[in-house]
Design an enzyme around this catalytic site. Structure first.
Site, PDB file in Angstrom:
ATOM      1  N   GLU A  20      16.511 -43.735  42.791  1.00 10.19           N
ATOM      2  CA  GLU A  20      17.381 -42.605  42.415  1.00 10.19           C
ATOM      3  C   GLU A  20      18.457 -43.046  41.439  1.00 10.19           C
ATOM      4  O   GLU A  20      19.067 -44.106  41.616  1.00 10.19           O
ATOM      5  CB  GLU A  20      18.020 -42.051  43.693  1.00 10.19           C
ATOM      6  CG  GLU A  20      18.177 -40.552  43.703  1.00 10.19           C
ATOM      7  CD  GLU A  20      16.843 -39.812  43.684  1.00 10.19           C
ATOM      8  OE1 GLU A  20      16.388 -39.445  42.586  1.00 10.19           O
ATOM      9  OE2 GLU A  20      16.266 -39.612  44.760  1.00 10.19           O
ATOM     10  N   SER A  80      10.483 -13.093  33.699  1.00  8.21           N
ATOM     11  CA  SER A  80      10.159 -13.825  34.924  1.00  8.21           C
ATOM     12  C   SER A  80       9.741 -12.846  36.014  1.00  8.21           C
ATOM     13  O   SER A  80      10.317 -11.761  36.133  1.00  8.21           O
ATOM     14  CB  SER A  80      11.392 -14.616  35.365  1.00  8.21           C
ATOM     15  OG  SER A  80      11.460 -14.671  36.766  1.00  8.21           O
ATOM     16  N   GLY A  83      17.853 -25.126  42.707  1.00 10.14           N
ATOM     17  CA  GLY A  83      19.099 -25.725  43.188  1.00 10.14           C
ATOM     18  C   GLY A  83      18.908 -26.594  44.422  1.00 10.14           C
ATOM     19  O   GLY A  83      19.877 -27.050  45.021  1.00 10.14           O
ATOM     20  N   ALA A  84      17.663 -26.811  44.824  1.00 16.20           N
ATOM     21  CA  ALA A  84      17.410 -27.573  46.055  1.00 16.20           C
ATOM     22  C   ALA A  84      17.145 -29.047  45.777  1.00 16.20           C
ATOM     23  O   ALA A  84      16.768 -29.794  46.669  1.00 16.20           O
ATOM     24  CB  ALA A  84      16.230 -26.959  46.815  1.00 16.20           C
ATOM     25  N   LEU A  97      14.743 -30.185  43.940  1.00 14.91           N
ATOM     26  CA  LEU A  97      13.290 -30.399  43.917  1.00 14.91           C
ATOM     27  C   LEU A  97      12.730 -30.207  42.509  1.00 14.91           C
ATOM     28  O   LEU A  97      11.533 -30.031  42.318  1.00 14.91           O
ATOM     29  CB  LEU A  97      12.599 -29.449  44.909  1.00 14.91           C
ATOM     30  CG  LEU A  97      13.039 -29.614  46.367  1.00 14.91           C
ATOM     31  CD1 LEU A  97      12.404 -28.548  47.255  1.00 14.91           C
ATOM     32  CD2 LEU A  97      12.685 -31.002  46.898  1.00 14.91           C
ATOM     33  N   SER A  98      13.621 -30.225  41.517  1.00 16.88           N
ATOM     34  CA  SER A  98      13.221 -30.189  40.105  1.00 16.88           C
ATOM     35  C   SER A  98      12.537 -28.910  39.671  1.00 16.88           C
ATOM     36  O   SER A  98      11.500 -28.934  38.999  1.00 16.88           O
ATOM     37  CB  SER A  98      12.300 -31.362  39.784  1.00 16.88           C
ATOM     38  OG  SER A  98      13.069 -32.472  39.557  1.00 16.88           O
ATOM     39  N   SER A  99      13.125 -27.792  40.033  1.00 17.24           N
ATOM     40  CA  SER A  99      12.579 -26.525  39.545  1.00 17.24           C
ATOM     41  C   SER A  99      12.680 -26.459  38.024  1.00 17.24           C
ATOM     42  O   SER A  99      11.818 -25.883  37.364  1.00 17.24           O
ATOM     43  CB  SER A  99      13.306 -25.343  40.180  1.00 17.24           C
ATOM     44  OG  SER A  99      14.688 -25.419  39.895  1.00 17.24           O
ATOM     45  N   SER A 100      13.711 -27.093  37.453  1.00 19.80           N
ATOM     46  CA  SER A 100      13.854 -27.013  35.991  1.00 19.80           C
ATOM     47  C   SER A 100      12.750 -27.806  35.290  1.00 19.80           C
ATOM     48  O   SER A 100      12.180 -27.334  34.304  1.00 19.80           O
ATOM     49  CB  SER A 100      15.244 -27.463  35.545  1.00 19.80           C
ATOM     50  OG  SER A 100      15.560 -28.693  36.125  1.00 19.80           O
ATOM     51  N   ASP A 148      11.762 -36.569  36.385  1.00 25.34           N
ATOM     52  CA  ASP A 148      11.265 -35.288  36.912  1.00 25.34           C
ATOM     53  C   ASP A 148      10.132 -34.735  36.056  1.00 25.34           C
ATOM     54  O   ASP A 148       9.111 -34.266  36.565  1.00 25.34           O
ATOM     55  CB  ASP A 148      12.406 -34.273  36.995  1.00 25.34           C
ATOM     56  CG  ASP A 148      13.585 -34.799  37.796  1.00 25.34           C
ATOM     57  OD1 ASP A 148      13.391 -35.761  38.560  1.00 25.34           O
ATOM     58  OD2 ASP A 148      14.698 -34.263  37.652  1.00 25.34           O
TER      59      ASP A 148
HETATM   60  C1  GLA Z   1      18.043 -35.542  38.439  1.00 24.00           C
HETATM   61  C2  GLA Z   1      17.625 -35.912  37.015  1.00 24.00           C
HETATM   62  C3  GLA Z   1      16.671 -37.107  37.008  1.00 24.00           C
HETATM   63  C4  GLA Z   1      17.203 -38.268  37.839  1.00 24.00           C
HETATM   64  C5  GLA Z   1      17.680 -37.766  39.210  1.00 24.00           C
HETATM   65  C6  GLA Z   1      18.356 -38.854  39.976  1.00 24.00           C
HETATM   66  O1  GLA Z   1      16.936 -35.046  39.146  1.00 24.00           O
HETATM   67  O2  GLA Z   1      16.992 -34.809  36.393  1.00 24.00           O
HETATM   68  O3  GLA Z   1      16.406 -37.506  35.675  1.00 24.00           O
HETATM   69  O4  GLA Z   1      18.200 -38.950  37.158  1.00 24.00           O
HETATM   70  O5  GLA Z   1      18.577 -36.672  39.099  1.00 24.00           O
HETATM   71  O6  GLA Z   1      17.475 -39.867  40.267  1.00 24.00           O
END
Ligand code: GLA
Length: 378
Positions: A31, A65, A116-117, A119-122, A166
């Site tokens: 991380e 959307s 916003g959780a 979990l990389s929705s973006s 991500d």
């Molecule tokens: C977010 C960023 C990633 C990474 C994480 C932390 O998800 O989009 O690139 O830096 O934080 O590991």
């Protein structure tokens, strides 16, 4: 995909030409080191974002959307540049901009990755658009280049200085495996992650504390790591050992030292985690996951009371390891638990949250899923 194409047709009066999907992710370990040339070990979750796209003969770009059917965003392709109008649409526009698209498009998005959780929705949104455009416009761009293009979209168009983890995992993940990603070269190795076979489960706990990475401390933490890198005259944190860092401690502010210590120790933990997985040593993996949390809480200081409570409660219930994931300041934690302990762990965390006066947490479980894909709509 019946409903996505039907909605597309009723909105735009034609059928989509390409339909795509891209997943969100959890990160097992590694991380806040993707922007330091580190190694990370995320996997794709089952929740994904779908995009339906058709080309237009004029220069209009229209974006809608399924989650907000009342709102149609329209912009001329000539105006698609950083600083343009748009809310969430900027993630889509950023990809159109970074792939240098020059003609009009109709786009409909349907997302099921919780926003916003952590979990990389973006990234799921960006990658769903990127793989769709790659196919529709016959761009022939490799997954590595798509990862760099979608990261550029987020850095320069949205204004969030994220790393490359991500987007890479959303594009390159394989079902059943975690993705060992070298964030410098973008070379990958699929590391089988067969928790179910071992009677284990990876529980995802969404604290429901919504983080806003664009405004949050993410950039500030990254800035400290970068100033430490500069002062120590190394190319990135990857070049440092803990010993070298300790020897140079006096050259850094106490804050830079702690941020750097997290980065250096986390890179080592990723390699150790891969070794543990290779011999199915889940006890060791759990310990590494928990040490990662301690480091993020104490050295990198991106945790929050809700994340700490989720982690501590899971450990009290016998989890092999637990930690916050993603950018931090809210979002989700993971806990590696015995599958038989799923219910009691969820109950204990919910009770602990109620007692502390926190919002009710949400729980997910997800085995490692497949990365993004796109196909022509027949
Ligand atoms: C977010 C960023 C990633 C990474 C994480 C932390 O998800 O989009 O690139 O830096 O934080 O590991």
């Amino acid at each position: 995909m019946g409903s996505l194409s039907n909605t597309f047709e009723s909105l735009y009066g034609c059928k989509p030409q390409v339909i795509s999907e891209a997943p969100g992710r959890v990160n097992l370990i590694g991380e806040h080191i993707d922007f330091s040339d580190g190694f990370v070990l995320p996997y794709a979750i089952a929740d994904r974002t779908h995009a339906a796209i058709a080309g237009r003969s004029d220069s209009q770009v229209r974006i809608a959307s399924n989650q907000r059917k009342d709102h149609l965003f329209t912009i001329d392709i000539a105006d698609v540049k950083p600083g343009s109008a748009g809310g969430w649409e900027k993630y889509v526009l950023g990809v159109i901009w970074s792939l240098n698209v020059k003609s009009g498009l109709d786009i409909l998005i349907d997302g099921s990755v919780p926003v916003g959780a952590g979990l990389s929705s973006s990234a799921a949104l960006e990658c769903s658009v990127a793989v769709a455009l790659n196919l529709l416009l016959d761009l022939n761009i490799s997954l590595e280049e798509l990862a760099r293009a979608t990261q550029r979209a987020e850095n320069e168009y949205v204004g969030m200085p994220c790393g490359i983890m991500d987007q890479s995992v959303s594009l390159m993940a394989h079902a059943g495996s975690a993705l060992l990603l070298d964030c410098r070269t973008l070379s990958t190795q699929q590391i089988p992650f067969n928790v179910a076979e071992r009677g284990l489960e990876l529980l995802v706990i969404d604290t429901q504390v919504h983080h806003a990475l664009v405004d949050g401390g993410y950039a500030e933490r990254r800035g400290s790591v970068e100033s430490a890198t500069e002062k120590l005259a190394v190319r990135s944190m990857r070049e440092l050992s803990l010993e070298a860092l300790d020897n140079a401690r006096n050259d850094l502010t106490p804050e830079e030292y702690k941020r750097a210590r997290h980065s250096v120790s986390e890179i080592t933990r990723v390699h150790d985690a891969v070794e543990a997985l290779e011999v199915s040593d889940f006890k060791k993996l759990g310990e590494l996951i928990s040490s990662s949390h301690d480091s993020l809480r104490d050295d990198y200081t991106v945790s929050c009371p809700e994340l700490n409570c989720a982690v501590q409660t899971a450990l009290n219930e016998g989890a092999l390891g637990a930690r916050m994931i993603g950018g931090g300041f809210g979002g989700s934690a993971i806990a590696l638990i015995q599958a038989r302990d799923l219910e009691k762990t969820r109950t204990a965390i919910t009770d602990a949250f109620t007692e502390a006066g926190f919002k009710k947490p949400r729980f997910f479980t997800s085995l490692p899923s497949q990365g993004a894909s796109a196909r022509f709509f027949a």
